[in-house]
Design an enzyme around this catalytic site. Structure first.
Site, PDB file in Angstrom:
ATOM      1  N   ASP A  32      20.163 -53.419  59.600  1.00  0.00           N
ATOM      2  CA  ASP A  32      21.474 -54.054  59.460  1.00  0.00           C
ATOM      3  C   ASP A  32      22.131 -53.412  58.235  1.00  0.00           C
ATOM      4  O   ASP A  32      21.750 -53.677  57.098  1.00  0.00           O
ATOM      5  CB  ASP A  32      21.291 -55.572  59.284  1.00  0.00           C
ATOM      6  N   TYR A  81      20.244 -62.287  56.676  1.00  0.00           N
ATOM      7  CA  TYR A  81      21.474 -63.027  56.929  1.00  0.00           C
ATOM      8  C   TYR A  81      21.095 -64.310  57.688  1.00  0.00           C
ATOM      9  O   TYR A  81      20.312 -64.258  58.638  1.00  0.00           O
ATOM     10  CB  TYR A  81      22.408 -62.151  57.770  1.00  0.00           C
ATOM     11  N   ARG A 125      34.594 -54.589  81.071  1.00  0.00           N
ATOM     12  CA  ARG A 125      33.310 -54.986  80.477  1.00  0.00           C
ATOM     13  C   ARG A 125      32.405 -53.763  80.365  1.00  0.00           C
ATOM     14  O   ARG A 125      31.658 -53.599  79.407  1.00  0.00           O
ATOM     15  CB  ARG A 125      32.631 -56.108  81.279  1.00  0.00           C
ATOM     16  N   LYS A 171      32.952 -57.160  58.576  1.00  0.00           N
ATOM     17  CA  LYS A 171      32.915 -57.050  57.129  1.00  0.00           C
ATOM     18  C   LYS A 171      33.568 -55.722  56.685  1.00  0.00           C
ATOM     19  O   LYS A 171      34.736 -55.533  56.918  1.00  0.00           O
ATOM     20  CB  LYS A 171      31.475 -57.195  56.647  1.00  0.00           C
TER      21      LYS A 171
HETATM   22  C1  LIG Z   1      28.166 -61.420  58.883  1.00  0.00           C
HETATM   23  C2  LIG Z   1      26.852 -60.775  59.025  1.00  0.00           C
HETATM   24  C3  LIG Z   1      26.179 -60.758  60.263  1.00  0.00           C
HETATM   25  C4  LIG Z   1      26.724 -61.455  61.501  1.00  0.00           C
HETATM   26  O1  LIG Z   1      27.881 -60.858  61.963  1.00  0.00           O
HETATM   27  P1  LIG Z   1      29.079 -61.647  62.701  1.00  0.00           P
HETATM   28  O2  LIG Z   1      30.108 -60.604  62.866  1.00  0.00           O
HETATM   29  O3  LIG Z   1      29.478 -62.781  61.812  1.00  0.00           O
HETATM   30  O4  LIG Z   1      28.526 -62.152  63.991  1.00  0.00           O
HETATM   31  C5  LIG Z   1      24.967 -60.096  60.322  1.00  0.00           C
HETATM   32  N1  LIG Z   1      24.430 -59.497  59.240  1.00  0.00           N
HETATM   33  C6  LIG Z   1      25.048 -59.501  58.042  1.00  0.00           C
HETATM   34  C7  LIG Z   1      24.402 -58.821  56.891  1.00  0.00           C
HETATM   35  C8  LIG Z   1      26.274 -60.136  57.892  1.00  0.00           C
HETATM   36  O5  LIG Z   1      26.866 -60.160  56.693  1.00  0.00           O
END
Ligand SMILES: *Cc1c(COP(=O)(O)O)cnc(C)c1O
Length: 382
Positions: free
Chosen positions: A172, A98, A46, A197
């Site tokens: 983000d 998001y 962890r 992603k």
């Molecule tokens: C998918 C996504 C998230 C969340 O991420 P997870 O891996 O699904 O927890 C946050 N911000 C954006 C822009 C995303 O596309």
């Protein structure tokens, strides 16, 4: 090192005992100690795991940071940032975040006394007007999902830092990836990714990332990651690291295919409007051009027939584009924000920002462009 080399070599060294060129998957929870407290830098997974360390060093390298952190999901990475704050602190965030981020802010953290203001970040003045003496964090997402609005990271960082050098700016960067824009170099303090992603890039894992360039911030985030426990596992860390090695090559093709599809749609008689920051007449085009190397592989559009039935007919009939949530993989995906990714946003909010039944979002993959175009053409004619 330049970016296209960093994706492959950034933060990496060959494994010491065997010379293994690829980082082994250290599938272990714990590590032998020769005497109590005497160990080789690893005690319990962890806190740290060598496969995760290899990935975290690469995360730092590709975002021009000094430290990277790998989490069990994108949302757990965001959760870690918010946990640096105290009750009464204020957060300014974009108004078309998001959906899961919005849900976390309003339904989890408001309960613990954090205050949120949601503003349209395409205008820097909206951010400066919202700043108060209690503001501790400015959270921005650019380009946004699904309407592809672009916020000026450099200008926003400037106004925020002028108000208070202790106010953190977090970006983000999931949609753009560091191939297109590097927020730490534009004045931001923290970069966050859903590595699920584009970084992972193959739709085979769920993971989050944070990158910073400040020692103290890194210590604080590491403490919360360790104490909260939402770490990425070794197998997923290996997969993400492998994915990142081709990030630059994939992104180049995502951008080329995205552009060709945006141009195809904008000229199509069944399509009302296309959201793509590469177009001259996109409201954020100038900022996008200044801040991004290219315009990415995300394209949203609105059908002329605004009924839900027309949207569903299209969505049920694509063959190369798979109808699925998520984005950023090598394969093309199509999504209906109202019923899928953005269902957690209350209807009045959704309509206010333009997420209606006729809106469709494409994550354009890296398949042959002619196959993608003919698939869209046949589905639009159903
Ligand atoms: C998918 C996504 C998230 C969340 O991420 P997870 O891996 O699904 O927890 C946050 N911000 C954006 C822009 C995303 O596309």
């Amino acid at each position: 090192m330049n970016f296209n080399t960093k994706t492959i070599h950034g933060g990496q060294k060959h494994e010491e005992t065997t010379g293994s060129v690829m980082p082994p998957i250290f599938q272990t929870s714990t590590y032998a100690q020769s005497s109590p407290g005497t160990h080789k830098g690893y005690e319990y997974s962890r806190a740290a795991n060598p496969t995760r360390t290899a990935l975290e060093n690469n995360f730092a390298a590709i975002e021009n940071g000094t430290h990277g952190f790998a989490f069990s999901s994108g949302l757990s990475a965001i959760d870690c940032v918010l946990k640096m704050l105290n009750p009464g602190d204020e957060v300014i965030a974009g108004d078309d975040l998001y959906g899961g981020t919005y849900r976390m802010f309003t339904r989890m953290f408001e309960k613990y006394g954090l205050k949120f203001q949601f503003v349209d970040m395409t205008h820097v003045e909206n951010v400066s007007k919202a700043l108060t003496n209690d503001t501790k964090l400015v959270w921005l997402e650019t380009p946004t999902n699904p309407l592809m609005k672009v916020a000026d990271i450099e200008e926003i960082s400037k106004v925020v830092k002028a108000k208070g050098s202790n106010i953190l700016v977090a970006v983000d960067n999931t949609f753009a990836t560091p191939y297109l824009q590097q927020p730490l170099s534009l004045g931001a303090d923290i970069v966050m990714h859903s590595a699920t992603k584009y970084l992972g890039g193959h739709s085979d894992l769920v993971m989050g990332a944070l990158m910073v360039k400040d020692e103290k911030l890194a210590e604080e985030l590491h403490f919360i990651q360790f104490a909260g426990g939402a770490v990425a596992g070794p197998m997923d860390s290996f997969l993400a690291l492998r994915g990142i090695k081709t990030l630059h090559v994939r992104m180049q093709r995502h951008c080329e295919n995205g552009k060709a599809i945006a141009e195809f749609l904008v000229n199509h008689n069944k399509v009302k409007e296309v959201y793509y920051p590469g177009f001259d007449n996109h409201p954020s085009h100038k900022v996008a051009k200044k801040q991004m190397k290219d315009f990415g592989g995300m394209v949203s559009f609105r059908l002329k027939d605004e009924s839900k039935e027309a949207a569903f007919r299209f969505l049920e009939n694509t063959k190369v584009f798979t109808l699925a949530e998520s984005l950023g993989g090598v394969e093309s995906l199509v999504n209906h924000p109202v019923t899928m990714t953005h269902a957690s946003i209350p209807e009045p909010e959704r309509l206010k920002i333009g997420i209606t039944d006729s809106l469709i979002r494409l994550s354009v993959g890296i398949e042959d462009i002619d196959d993608l175009l003919s698939d869209l053409e046949q589905a639009l004619n159903q």
